[in-house]
Write a protein that holds these residues in place. Structure first.
Motif, PDB file in Angstrom:
ATOM      1  N   ASP A   1     -39.588 -18.277  -5.218  1.00  0.00           N
ATOM      2  CA  ASP A   1     -39.130 -19.619  -4.868  1.00  0.00           C
ATOM      3  C   ASP A   1     -39.338 -20.545  -6.070  1.00  0.00           C
ATOM      4  OD1 ASP A   1     -38.395 -21.970  -3.677  1.00  0.00           O
ATOM      5  OD2 ASP A   1     -40.084 -22.067  -2.279  1.00  0.00           O
ATOM      6  N   ALA A   2     -38.228 -20.993  -6.654  1.00  0.00           N
ATOM      7  CA  ALA A   2     -38.302 -21.869  -7.825  1.00  0.00           C
ATOM      8  C   ALA A   2     -38.294 -23.351  -7.453  1.00  0.00           C
ATOM      9  CB  ALA A   2     -37.131 -21.569  -8.763  1.00  0.00           C
ATOM     10  N   THR A   3     -38.359 -23.660  -6.171  1.00  0.00           N
ATOM     11  CA  THR A   3     -38.317 -25.046  -5.712  1.00  0.00           C
ATOM     12  C   THR A   3     -39.494 -25.847  -6.268  1.00  0.00           C
ATOM     13  OG1 THR A   3     -37.313 -24.314  -3.644  1.00  0.00           O
ATOM     14  CG2 THR A   3     -38.259 -26.525  -3.661  1.00  0.00           C
TER      15      THR A   3
ATOM     16  N   ARG B   1     -25.792 -11.390  -2.179  1.00  0.00           N
ATOM     17  CA  ARG B   1     -24.744 -12.304  -2.649  1.00  0.00           C
ATOM     18  C   ARG B   1     -23.776 -11.540  -3.540  1.00  0.00           C
ATOM     19  NH1 ARG B   1     -27.098 -17.805  -5.161  1.00  0.00           N
ATOM     20  NH2 ARG B   1     -24.846 -18.152  -5.396  1.00  0.00           N
TER      21      ARG B   1
ATOM     22  N   LEU C   1     -35.756 -12.415  -0.295  1.00  0.00           N
ATOM     23  CA  LEU C   1     -35.609 -13.476  -1.280  1.00  0.00           C
ATOM     24  C   LEU C   1     -36.505 -13.238  -2.483  1.00  0.00           C
ATOM     25  CD1 LEU C   1     -35.517 -16.593   1.075  1.00  0.00           C
ATOM     26  CD2 LEU C   1     -33.592 -15.572  -0.146  1.00  0.00           C
ATOM     27  N   GLY C   2     -36.018 -13.653  -3.639  1.00  0.00           N
ATOM     28  CA  GLY C   2     -36.821 -13.603  -4.852  1.00  0.00           C
ATOM     29  C   GLY C   2     -37.797 -14.765  -4.892  1.00  0.00           C
TER      30      GLY C   2
ATOM     31  N   ARG D   1     -21.137 -19.899  -2.294  1.00  0.00           N
ATOM     32  CA  ARG D   1     -22.075 -18.808  -2.038  1.00  0.00           C
ATOM     33  C   ARG D   1     -21.404 -17.822  -1.088  1.00  0.00           C
ATOM     34  NH1 ARG D   1     -24.623 -23.695  -2.704  1.00  0.00           N
ATOM     35  NH2 ARG D   1     -26.541 -23.669  -3.970  1.00  0.00           N
TER      36      ARG D   1
ATOM     37  N   TYR E   1     -30.651 -19.337   0.588  1.00  0.00           N
ATOM     38  CA  TYR E   1     -30.556 -17.920   0.256  1.00  0.00           C
ATOM     39  C   TYR E   1     -30.079 -17.682  -1.180  1.00  0.00           C
ATOM     40  CZ  TYR E   1     -31.142 -16.859   5.239  1.00  0.00           C
ATOM     41  OH  TYR E   1     -31.632 -16.738   6.513  1.00  0.00           O
ATOM     42  N   ASP E   2     -30.303 -18.637  -2.045  1.00  0.00           N
ATOM     43  CA  ASP E   2     -29.811 -18.501  -3.419  1.00  0.00           C
ATOM     44  C   ASP E   2     -30.442 -17.330  -4.157  1.00  0.00           C
ATOM     45  OD1 ASP E   2     -28.175 -20.640  -3.003  1.00  0.00           O
ATOM     46  OD2 ASP E   2     -29.111 -21.966  -4.473  1.00  0.00           O
ATOM     47  N   ASN E   3     -31.662 -16.939  -3.796  1.00  0.00           N
ATOM     48  CA  ASN E   3     -32.374 -15.907  -4.560  1.00  0.00           C
ATOM     49  C   ASN E   3     -32.270 -14.522  -3.942  1.00  0.00           C
ATOM     50  OD1 ASN E   3     -33.231 -17.826  -6.426  1.00  0.00           O
ATOM     51  ND2 ASN E   3     -35.062 -18.306  -5.241  1.00  0.00           N
TER      52      ASN E   3
END
Length: 539
Positions: free
Chosen positions: A15-17, A266, A12-13, A297, A251-253
């Motif tokens: 975390d922008a949360t 992705r 994962l890249g 996704r 898993y968006d990143n």
């Protein structure tokens, strides 16, 4: 011989949360030799789980709410798309007050954790997390949905919404990361595994396969959906776990290209392609239009040469997913939206056409004669009494009929609403009380109609052809209610609730409710016309 190098399966890249600090209590750092250890008191885990399951049942992510607002702003959205989106946003405003959960099905509590090897809790993490979940469901106006088997065929409600599903995995470092979910039965039931082969892995075959499976999802799980498609996996369970976490945005990143080393990635091109498929279906946000999905996704995983598992699943309009973490700086929880009203336009959208008023304070023959005047797709406003009965009550009625007892008069006199309420807040007539999945009752419809019951049904989602045929045969109707806005229905449309039978069934007891201006659509009519026939929903 190749040189070994470990590669994380999901790289994962950043975390922008956006997180908020829950507390610093119960977290400390100490040194053991040359190691820095994070100590976490079990009570801190209890507080975290309680806060996460509380927030996620009343609040939504800003990104999810912005997608609903985008529907209102899209000139290509249908009137029904906008009506559903507007209703769901208003529902979010009510739920954010913390009394009425956004959906009456307050879900199975699921916790997925990754515990760094430098985190010491000194106790049973699963027990601490589950106790926090227990506190949430005791203290808040949520629903107990978990059924415990007493024997192979007998069950009883646990009365606590436990057990929870808790999966904790080992990680490196000295942080503890979490994904909490409240997964309702409707969206959980739309998780599928297909054991395919290499022959699927070409453009033509994959498009045909995905189009067919996408459309078979139907509307029972309350679209617009956040759809996840996972192709590949080292096992069936690995594929389905990835589906769940991908649908929650975990898993968006991921990288967007493959590396040849087996790491997940992705595929944005296929994501856009499936969005277009969904738009072309015209299923829309439950009652026709463009917005069957918010987004898609698509994840590609490694596979055994002889296997090609494919998983498909959704996160529904009750997009109840929340991340959390424990670090040396404290316990942090994802910041959900506390002011969803900011996503509403100055005036309502999608509700300009005046609905047809249907008075339910009349004999059933008169109600049906009135409904028969209006074609499918007609938007209705219902006022008067409804009978509420769902899975267990229907099974009881079937047992009664099989033993020679007559059809209960209350199921002959009133339309039946498939629903099961959450707990009622003090001073209110009802707790959150949205519709449940209609298809689970399909097998009862023909027999019940033949005996004078269930002649007008109200629920969410599409029905099978047996219901369409039964309505044409017996002069019945299926009315669709918007899936998702349980809080707004409780606050604005349900005036009174009383139990009329099977009181011992708790949430599944038969109730009579009185409603005012309850929104619905004609989905299947007495001529056998079906709103969803030919629209791609499973037939």
């Amino acid at each position: 011989m190749p040189e070994y190098r470990y590669l994380a399966p999901f790289e994962l890249g950043p975390d922008a949360t956006q997180y908020r600090l829950l507390t610093r209590e119960g977290v400390s750092v100490e040194r053991i030799g040359d190691r820095e250890i994070l100590r976490v008191d079990p009570e801190a885990l209890k507080k975290l789980a309680q806060a996460a399951l509380t927030d996620v049942n009343f609040l939504l992510r800003p990104a999810h709410l912005s997608k609903l607002r985008a529907i209102l702003d899209d000139p290509e959205a249908s009137d029904n798309d906008r009506f559903v989106a507007d209703t769901l946003l208003k529902n979010a405003v009510i739920a954010a007050k913390g009394q009425l959960p956004s959906c009456q099905d307050t879900g199975t509590a699921i916790v997925i954790g990754e515990k760094g090897e430098g985190v010491w809790t000194g106790g049973n993490d699963e027990a601490a997390l589950e106790e926090g979940i227990f506190r949430t469901y005791q203290d808040e106006n949520l629903r107990y949905s978990q059924m415990a088997p007493v024997s192979m065929f007998e069950e009883k409600n646990t009365g606590s919404n436990l057990p929870a599903q808790i999966d904790i995995h080992a990680g490196h470092g000295n942080e503890y990361h979490f994904l909490f979910l409240a997964k309702g039965g409707g969206s959980a039931n739309k998780t599928y595994l297909f054991q395919e082969t290499k022959s699927l892995l070409n453009e033509k075959s994959l498009e045909k396969f995905l189009r067919e499976k996408l459309f078979s999802l139907g509307t029972a799980a309350c679209p617009p959906y956040h759809l996840a498609v996972v192709i590949g996996g080292t096992s069936a369970e690995a594929t389905l776990k990835t589906v769940k976490m991908a649908s929650a945005g975990y898993y968006d990143n991921l990288p967007v290209t493959g590396s040849g080393t087996g790491q997940a990635f992705r595929d944005p091109a296929w994501e856009e392609r499936i969005v277009r498929m969904a738009q072309e279906s015209r299923i829309g946000a439950q009652f026709g239009g463009k917005y069957f999905v918010h987004d898609v996704r698509v994840l590609r995983l490694p596979r055994h040469a002889a296997s090609c598992p494919v998983g498909i699943g959704v996160s529904c309009s009750a997009d109840r997913n929340i991340k959390a973490k424990i670090t040396k700086d404290g316990i942090f929880i994802e910041q959900l939206e506390t002011d969803p009203g900011r996503f509403l336009p100055p005036q309502g959208a999608g509700a300009d056409a005046k609905p047809v008023a249907i008075d339910l304070n009349r004999p059933m023959d008169q109600i049906r004669a009135d409904l028969s005047k209006h074609p499918i797709k007609t938007r209705l406003s219902l006022s008067g009494p409804l009978i509420v009965a769902r899975d267990v009550a229907h099974a009881r009625i079937k047992q009664m009929l099989d033993s020679g007892s007559p059809m209960p008069q209350w199921l002959k006199d009133h339309p039946v609403y498939y629903a099961g309420p959450a707990k009622t807040p003090e001073g209110m007539a009802s707790g959150s009380f949205g519709p449940t999945t209609a298809g689970r009752m399909d097998g009862y419809v023909d027999e019940f109609m033949a005996k004078g019951g269930s002649l007008v049904m109200l629920a969410k989602g599409n029905r099978s052809p047996v219901v369409r045929d039964a309505c044409a045969k017996h002069g019945g109707f299926y009315l669709g209610s918007i899936g998702g806005p349980a809080a707004i229905l409780a606050q604005e449309n349900i005036l009174k609730v009383e139990i009329v039978d099977f009181a011992e069934l708790g949430m599944e007891a038969v109730r009579r409710i009185w409603v005012k201006d309850f929104p619905a659509f004609v989905v299947v009519d007495d001529k056998g016309d079906d709103f969803f026939k030919g629209m791609g929903a499973k037939d």
